[in-house]
Design an enzyme around this catalytic site. Structure first.
Site, mmCIF file in Angstrom:
data_model
loop_
_atom_site.group_PDB
_atom_site.id
_atom_site.type_symbol
_atom_site.label_atom_id
_atom_site.label_comp_id
_atom_site.label_asym_id
_atom_site.label_seq_id
_atom_site.Cartn_x
_atom_site.Cartn_y
_atom_site.Cartn_z
ATOM 1 N N CYS A 2 28.424 30.625 64.786
ATOM 2 C CA CYS A 2 27.357 31.592 64.548
ATOM 3 C C CYS A 2 26.359 31.526 65.699
ATOM 4 C CB CYS A 2 26.667 31.292 63.227
ATOM 5 S SG CYS A 2 27.808 31.181 61.822
ATOM 6 N N ARG A 27 30.355 35.451 70.711
ATOM 7 C CA ARG A 27 30.731 34.235 70.004
ATOM 8 C C ARG A 27 31.532 34.528 68.737
ATOM 9 N NH1 ARG A 27 27.655 29.670 71.302
ATOM 10 N NH2 ARG A 27 27.832 28.906 69.176
ATOM 11 N N TRP A 74 29.326 34.027 61.046
ATOM 12 C CA TRP A 74 30.780 34.060 60.907
ATOM 13 C C TRP A 74 31.085 33.337 59.604
ATOM 14 C CZ3 TRP A 74 35.154 30.800 60.895
ATOM 15 C CH2 TRP A 74 36.363 31.398 61.269
ATOM 16 N N ASN A 100 23.152 27.305 61.614
ATOM 17 C CA ASN A 100 24.531 27.102 62.069
ATOM 18 C C ASN A 100 24.982 25.731 61.594
ATOM 19 O OD1 ASN A 100 24.320 29.490 63.434
ATOM 20 N ND2 ASN A 100 24.285 28.588 65.491
ATOM 21 N N GLY A 101 26.211 25.620 61.123
ATOM 22 C CA GLY A 101 26.714 24.324 60.687
ATOM 23 C C GLY A 101 27.187 24.363 59.248
ATOM 24 N N GLU A 481 49.954 28.808 76.728
ATOM 25 C CA GLU A 481 48.678 29.500 76.898
ATOM 26 C C GLU A 481 48.880 31.013 76.919
ATOM 27 O OE1 GLU A 481 44.716 30.639 77.844
ATOM 28 O OE2 GLU A 481 45.671 29.073 76.655
ATOM 29 N N LYS A 485 47.119 33.740 74.391
ATOM 30 C CA LYS A 485 46.345 34.911 74.804
ATOM 31 C C LYS A 485 46.859 36.176 74.115
ATOM 32 C CE LYS A 485 43.276 33.110 76.893
ATOM 33 N NZ LYS A 485 43.461 32.145 75.839
ATOM 34 N N GLU A 488 45.716 36.145 70.502
ATOM 35 C CA GLU A 488 44.274 36.303 70.337
ATOM 36 C C GLU A 488 43.824 37.749 70.491
ATOM 37 O OE1 GLU A 488 42.038 32.276 71.798
ATOM 38 O OE2 GLU A 488 43.051 33.438 73.351
ATOM 39 N N HIS A 504 67.346 24.941 70.029
ATOM 40 C CA HIS A 504 67.072 24.129 68.845
ATOM 41 C C HIS A 504 66.332 24.934 67.780
ATOM 42 C CE1 HIS A 504 68.469 20.343 70.638
ATOM 43 N NE2 HIS A 504 67.952 20.819 71.765
ATOM 44 N N LYS A 603 33.812 32.095 69.634
ATOM 45 C CA LYS A 603 33.897 31.516 70.969
ATOM 46 C C LYS A 603 33.794 29.997 70.939
ATOM 47 C CE LYS A 603 34.149 31.853 75.458
ATOM 48 N NZ LYS A 603 35.431 32.236 76.071
#
Length: 608
Positions: A2, A27, A74, A100-101, A481, A485, A488, A504, A603
């Site tokens: 947040c 974020r 969030w 936040n938290g 990676e 991407k 995301e 496999h 973020k």
């Protein structure tokens, strides 16, 4: 995850708070709100959706208060709704809190406060803070916040404003970042420097367990036990233009194109070409412990984890050190065997990743050498670790990390060179390593010039639902990676695999509707990758290959080929990752996705 922005000063606060919220949009969030003090009354508005939705609600509310707090949320406790959005008020709407938290003992506190007559309007853990502060409030907001926080278990970054103290804001942190911004007769507090940069670069960082009383143009910091703390003011070295799109349609595309400069910045002043050496001033004070270590453990999450995987291949290629790479979120559950002379390197873009902080504290408790690789000066990881290295990549606004990833791997290559030259790496090998690093920015610009060809390929694959990414050795972490991407930003299912594992299990998925992205530069594992491609083609699977320019054999095998410039085997990831970033970007754009702010993602992950 947040975002928080607070302001006190001699200007109307509402435009400043809304601008700060817009700076924090990257974020990730699902709702937002603002509370402004006007004539000993607090006005609050909250909305689900974009900041523009909140601004629309406020269009006919020209509040002229000089102080206020604002938040992007969030959802964790409770669905996205105006009731669950921040700021949260007390029973009389006289005290408002942004948080936040996670408050771990909120159920116990909530029941206790209900028994005392407090009425709750949300499903969140955060609302407990407003009522708990109300319970202790006797005219002194700072004392009330201090007393309330001593009852709290969990993590928090908070901002508190009261109708009874309209010229004050109290902020505090424990495990969730808060930065103070200072400018003449104004004072700011924010969870992220991005919210401050358009107003001031003079900042002070709040540490865990500290409470700050803010007044226009001044602040006072104390610990929860009441001990006064002196905190020096630092100057942010981020360029404000880094937080602007500068003509690009999305921050992600802008940040992909910034990568040659980012790599140049990562290596600038850190190479001694004549001696084939790397110089990392941040680790000089622990150099004797570092060079005498017997084992290196790299800890990270998400994209930083894949940077760590690539770092393992590089460092083990350059040195005799065994290197382990672990997800920080799982490392804390293992029975740790931190033998003598173990060093632990924590990689975190923000320096505030909750899982990273938990394991760094445990590593330090066990007596191991702790190192940090972060992009944010003054972050918690930077303060907790024994020594470390800064990326200096500047702010990365898009949720999907691109330029910080290449900055991280550039620095891990420097670590490999630094350690390697003090072991078996010869002078000539060191000089060649330095030469390859210095050539990277130019080669990366050449790679970016191929964007139109990658865009055309992306159009042909944007309607597929699944993709497989394969690589070996240095290309394996890049495949992981690249798949991340694509997931995301395009919301397509994509999996990154070590190519040797294809038979496999993943090979069962391959058919004419299941494309595979194969990283096959001309390197030591090239022939094996060609074998993998032939296996896919024999099952009619479409292949997008990323290979060295001029490779006619690969061009004949693959359905589509993305060429990368010639370079040393170890350095191909800097070029192939650009191809995969651009592929993901153009697929997402073709699908109409919210590229810079993907759904459900944030973020910086500051809760476990």
């Amino acid at each position: 995850m947040c975002g928080i922005i607070c302001y006190l000063g001699d200007r109307p606060s509402l435009p400043i708070l809304l601008n700060g919220l817009r700076r924090l949009e990257y974020r990730g969030y699902d709702s937002s709100g603002v509370a402004v003090a006007v004539n000993e009354k607090i006005h609050c508005r909250k909305a689900v959706g974009k900041i523009s939705d909140l601004a629309g609600l406020l269009g006919d509310k020209p509040w002229t208060g000089w102080g206020g707090i604002a938040h992007t949320r969030w959802a964790t406790h409770g669905v996205p709704s105006p009731e669950n959005a921040h700021p949260h008020g007390d029973c009389r709407d006289r005290i408002f809190v942004v948080h936040n938290g996670i408050i771990e003992n909120y159920r116990q506190l909530r029941e206790e406060l209900r028994d005392k007559g407090h009425r709750f309007r949300s499903s969140t853990d955060s609302e407990v803070l407003a009522h708990l502060i109300e319970e202790y409030y006797r005219g002194d907001l700072e004392d009330a916040v201090n007393s309330a926080l001593q009852r709290v278990d969990g993590t928090y970054g908070i901002g508190v404003i009261s109708a009874g103290n309209p010229s004050q804001i109290v902020v505090a942190r424990l495990g969730s970042p808060l930065i103070l911004g200072i400018r003449d007769r104004e004072i700011f507090a924010a969870s992220d420097a991005a919210a401050l940069m358009s107003h001031t670069r003079e900042v002070a960082y709040l540490h865990d367990g500290e409470v700050a009383l803010l007044k226009p143009g001044s602040y006072r910091i104390r610990t929860l036990s009441g001990m006064p703390m002196n905190r020096s003011v630092q100057t942010l070295d981020w360029d404000m233009s880094s937080a602007e799109k500068r003509g690009y349609p999305h921050f992600m595309l802008k940040e992909v194109h910034e990568q040659p400069e980012v790599v140049g910045e990562a290596i600038r002043g850190r190479l001694i070409e004549a001696e084939g050496l790397a110089k990392l001033g941040g680790v000089e004070r622990v150099w004797s412990r570092l060079r005498n270590m017997r084992r290196l453990i790299i800890l990270a999450c998400g994209t930083s984890y894949y940077a760590g995987l690539l770092g393992r291949y590089v460092i083990e290629s350059c040195t005799n050190y065994p290197v382990d790479v672990d997800l920080a979120s799982e490392f804390q559950y293992r029975k740790l065997n931190l033998q003598a002379r173990t060093a632990v390197l924590a990689i975190s873009q923000s320096g505030e990743t909750a899982d990273i902080l938990a394991v760094v504290r445990e590593v330090k408790r066990r007596g191991a050498l702790s190192l940090g690789l972060v992009n944010v000066v003054g972050s918690t990881v930077a303060r907790l670790t024994d020594a470390g290295i800064y990326n200096h990549a500047g702010p990365e606004i898009s949720v999907a990390s691109t330029k910080v990833f290449v900055s991280q791997i550039a620095i891990l290559y420097l670590v490999g060179l630094l350690l390697g030259r003090h072991q078996q790496m010869s002078l000539s090998e060191g000089q060649e390593f330095v030469h390859e690093l210095r050539a990277l920015p130019g080669r990366m610009r050449s790679m970016l010039a191929r964007a139109p060809a990658i865009e055309e390929i992306a159009r042909r694959y944007a309607r597929h639902r699944n993709l497989l990414y394969l690589g070996r050795r240095f290309s394996y972490p890049v495949a992981m990676e690249g798949a991340l991407k694509m997931k995301e930003v395009s919301y397509l299912h994509a999996e990154g695999y070590a190519a040797g594992e294809m038979k496999h299990g993943p090979l069962a998925l391959v058919d004419e509707s299941f494309p595979t992205v194969c990283l096959a530069p001309r390197d030591s594992v090239y022939r094996k990758m060609i074998g993998n491609i032939q296996e896919i083609k024999s099952r009619k699977g479409p292949v997008i290959a990323v290979g060295t320019e001029g490779d006619t054999h690969l061009a004949e095998l693959a359905d589509d080929l993305i060429e990368i410039p010639q370079c040393g085997e170890m350095f191909t990831p800097f070029l192939s990752v650009i191809a995969l970033q651009l592929l993901a970007y153009y697929v997402a754009r073709e699908r109409g996705c919210d590229i810079d702010r993907p759904r459900n993602l944030a973020k910086s992950v500051t809760v476990q």
